[in-house]
Design a protein around this motif. Structure first.
Motif, PDB file in Angstrom:
ATOM      1  N   GLY A 147      -4.861  -1.070   0.695  1.00  0.00           N
ATOM      2  CA  GLY A 147      -3.736  -1.589   1.481  1.00  0.00           C
ATOM      3  C   GLY A 147      -4.086  -1.744   2.945  1.00  0.00           C
ATOM      4  O   GLY A 147      -3.771  -2.753   3.573  1.00  0.00           O
TER       5      GLY A 147
ATOM      6  N   THR B  25      -6.009   4.140  -3.623  1.00  0.00           N
ATOM      7  CA  THR B  25      -5.963   2.674  -3.612  1.00  0.00           C
ATOM      8  C   THR B  25      -4.925   2.178  -2.611  1.00  0.00           C
ATOM      9  O   THR B  25      -5.168   1.224  -1.859  1.00  0.00           O
ATOM     10  CB  THR B  25      -5.638   2.136  -5.015  1.00  0.00           C
ATOM     11  N   GLY B  26      -3.757   2.817  -2.613  1.00  0.00           N
ATOM     12  CA  GLY B  26      -2.710   2.414  -1.695  1.00  0.00           C
ATOM     13  C   GLY B  26      -3.135   2.499  -0.246  1.00  0.00           C
ATOM     14  O   GLY B  26      -2.906   1.578   0.546  1.00  0.00           O
TER      15      GLY B  26
ATOM     16  N   GLY C 161       0.812  -1.214   0.000  1.00  0.00           N
ATOM     17  CA  GLY C 161       0.000   0.000   0.000  1.00  0.00           C
ATOM     18  C   GLY C 161       0.842   1.258   0.000  1.00  0.00           C
ATOM     19  O   GLY C 161       0.524   2.238  -0.691  1.00  0.00           O
TER      20      GLY C 161
ATOM     21  N   CYS D 203       2.348   1.810  -3.413  1.00  0.00           N
ATOM     22  CA  CYS D 203       1.304   2.318  -4.311  1.00  0.00           C
ATOM     23  C   CYS D 203       1.085   3.808  -4.049  1.00  0.00           C
ATOM     24  O   CYS D 203       0.981   4.611  -4.993  1.00  0.00           O
ATOM     25  CB  CYS D 203       0.022   1.530  -4.095  1.00  0.00           C
ATOM     26  N   TYR D 204       1.035   4.174  -2.766  1.00  0.00           N
ATOM     27  CA  TYR D 204       0.892   5.583  -2.396  1.00  0.00           C
ATOM     28  C   TYR D 204       2.081   6.396  -2.906  1.00  0.00           C
ATOM     29  O   TYR D 204       1.905   7.496  -3.462  1.00  0.00           O
ATOM     30  CB  TYR D 204       0.788   5.701  -0.868  1.00  0.00           C
TER      31      TYR D 204
ATOM     32  N   LEU E  36      -4.084   5.961  -7.590  1.00  0.00           N
ATOM     33  CA  LEU E  36      -3.042   5.172  -6.946  1.00  0.00           C
ATOM     34  C   LEU E  36      -2.917   5.522  -5.463  1.00  0.00           C
ATOM     35  O   LEU E  36      -2.751   4.638  -4.611  1.00  0.00           O
ATOM     36  CB  LEU E  36      -1.702   5.392  -7.646  1.00  0.00           C
TER      37      LEU E  36
END
Length: 577
Positions: free
Chosen positions: A126, A121-122, A97, A100-101, A118
């Motif tokens: 995550g 989502t992270g 996560g 992704c962040y 992104l």
């Protein structure tokens, strides 16, 4: 649990495949740690006002940080203690996560598309996946905030991004406030600590020393200091009881203050220190958890290594010739430290390779630990071929020693009673007396309840050959426990179990089951026990009401089979009558 269920389908309960998958998860986490380290270190290096080289290049520093994290002896319990897959798997999703962040933030800074999807989502996906592995996964947004506050500093295309404030309000501030509202009241009113040998204040005092011990074990570990069991730790009862309590909290305050002050000048040090202490915020503060567990450092420990190695490699002397010498010394020191880590980890894994060897090592290195000594005695008794063997007598002697240790639970006495009754040996009356003494002077823990239940179940299964005197002693001990803890539904249920299955006093058992339900009316198992007895007594209307209540408590369908059995039993009993 999904990973365990999948493995059980193909490999059963063989420990080797379970541990092997844990090692693979640890290796994958090592890759993610390297990527995160490389991204953060290179970003910090590029933002420096002066472009002088560090003693160690950012790329090499990321490798060294990763190696220190991977080979740290403190990581062993999170990997080889199979159930702690929850820790390493949660860390995997946290790291995924965060990466992704980070990628979303790099896109935002570079003006590229798909940045905010992104980022969200992270943090959201995550956190959910990590928390479904272990509760510590909720820390992901806090880790992301530290990366933002110390390293990224809210940078966007045109400067600070106001949307980040909204992001962390939604993912960090609001959930954090909700969590505090849910957990703090029970911790403050003392109910949550009823089963612990310490209160809230004592836990907070002690955790200061524990955190300093963690730092010591992460930076300069020794094989004898590390252990699966740390229940022999001295509980702090004040700032100066012992004096190291105040000293530990002063050191922690200094480290945190220094990290905040150097946030802009020594970013890796600041990030690492804050990362470690924030990573401990959930498990080392007010929640009524056990005081010490090494696996709690699995992900927070990355902060210590990036802080320590980053600080050692960032300094640059003015004279170039000295720089080469210093670089060699620093690099040699770091490599030596990592080599020692790998050696100690190899030694620990070798010890863990045999249950008896592990139990013996833990008991000899932690002679005041009740759990370590109990595990050694238990292994001796398991290995004994019969009650006449030397190792059986060694095990009973070790178990007797365990029972006398400060803070020991009822497990040692339970084991001695069990082994004596199972092997037609005399059950010493002193064992029962010692159990009642502990019940009187120590908080009743889950281990104590399990120990008493095992003695009842042993009789129910005809494994323990109790004499009339033994059954009376068991009943007196259970009655004493119930009188000592009259509002503990689990203890009341124990005595009900004894009354129903050992002495067959059905009216007493029935009234005790009703009493347990009055204390804890939302417990499905208590209702199930009551319905079973009502069916046996022919109280069909009451049993039907109980089954309806069981259905109400079956929120997610996990008790479907138990309800079906209760219904079939009711129908069959009605037909027979």
């Amino acid at each position: 649990m999904l990973t365990f269920a999948t493995q059980a389908l193909y490999t059963g309960s063989d420990p080797w495949p379970l541990k092997f998958i844990n090692v693979l998860i640890h290796m994958v986490n090592g890759v993610l740690i390297y990527i995160l380290s490389s991204q953060v270190i290179c970003f910090v290096f590029k933002q420096r006002s002066t472009k002088r080289d560090w003693l160690i290049s950012p790329e090499l520093l990321a490798v060294l940080v990763t190696a220190a994290w991977l080979f740290s002896p403190m990581q062993l319990t999170a990997v080889l203690y199979v159930i702690q897959r929850m820790e390493s798997l949660s860390a995997l999703f946290v790291l995924g996560g965060l990466l992704c962040y980070w990628e979303g933030r790099m896109r935002l800074i570079g003006g590229k598309g798909f940045a905010w999807p992104l980022i969200w989502t992270g943090l959201v996906a995550g956190t959910l996946l990590a928390t479904f592995s272990k509760e510590t996964g909720v820390m992901l947004p806090l880790y992301a905030f530290l990366l933002e506050w110390v390293v990224l500093r809210g940078r966007g295309v045109g400067g600070f991004e106001p949307k980040l404030i909204f992001l962390f309000i939604v993912t960090l501030v609001l959930p954090g406030a909700a969590g505090l509202l849910l957990t703090v009241p029970s911790a403050l009113n003392g109910n949550a600590y009823a089963g612990r040998p310490f209160d809230l204040a004592q836990r907070l005092w002690t955790e200061g020393r524990v955190l300093v011990d963690y730092l010591h074990w992460l930076i300069a570990p020794t094989p004898n200091a590390l252990s699966l069991y740390h229940d022999d730790i001295l509980v702090s009862t004040g700032w100066f009881s012992p004096w190291t309590t105040a000293a530990s909290w002063v050191l922690i305050a200094l480290l945190l203050g220094l990290a905040v002050r150097l946030r802009k000048r020594a970013q890796l040090f600041a990030l690492g220190v804050l990362w470690f202490f924030c990573g401990q915020a959930l498990v080392s503060t007010y929640l009524p958890l056990e005081l010490v567990y090494e696996h709690r450092n699995y992900l927070p420990s990355w902060g210590i290594y990036i802080a320590l190695l980053g600080l050692a490699s960032a300094w640059q002397p003015a004279v170039a010739e000295r720089s080469k010498v210093l670089r060699t010394l620093v690099l040699s020191g770091i490599i030596s430290m990592i080599s020692l880590f790998a050696l100690f980890t190899a030694i620990r894994s070798q010890i863990w390779g045999n249950p008896y060897r592990l139990a013996y090592f833990e008991a000899t290195t932690h002679p005041e630990s009740p759990r370590a000594n109990y595990d050694l005695a238990r292994n001796m008794l398991i290995m004994s071929p019969d009650a006449k063997s030397a190792i059986f007598h060694m095990g009973m002697t070790q178990m007797a020693k365990t029972s006398r240790l400060p803070g020991a639970s009822l497990q040692a006495e339970q084991a001695m009673i069990f082994m004596a009754a199972k092997n037609n040996l005399k059950v010493e009356s002193m064992w029962w007396i010692d159990m009642r003494r502990k019940i009187n002077f120590q908080p009743m823990s889950a281990e104590d309840v399990s120990a008493l239940y095992a003695l009842i179940n042993c009789s129910n299964n005809n494994v323990c050959k109790y004499t009339k005197q033994d059954r009376m002693q068991l009943g007196n001990t259970l009655l004493f426990a119930m009188e000592r803890y009259p509002k503990d539904a689990a203890v009341v249920t124990l005595y009900a179990n004894y009354a129903a299955n050992v002495v067959h006093n059905i009216p007493l058992a029935y009234s005790l089951m009703q009493r347990a339900l009055a204390i804890m009316p939302s417990n499905f198992n208590y209702w199930n026990n009551l319905v079973t007895m009502q069916v046996a007594l022919g109280e069909f209307k009451n049993a039907q009401v109980g089954i309806e209540r069981m259905r109400e408590l079956n929120g997610k369908g996990i008790y479907d089979s138990a309800i079906r059995i209760a219904e079939e039993s009711l129908v069959n009993k009605k037909s027979a009558s």
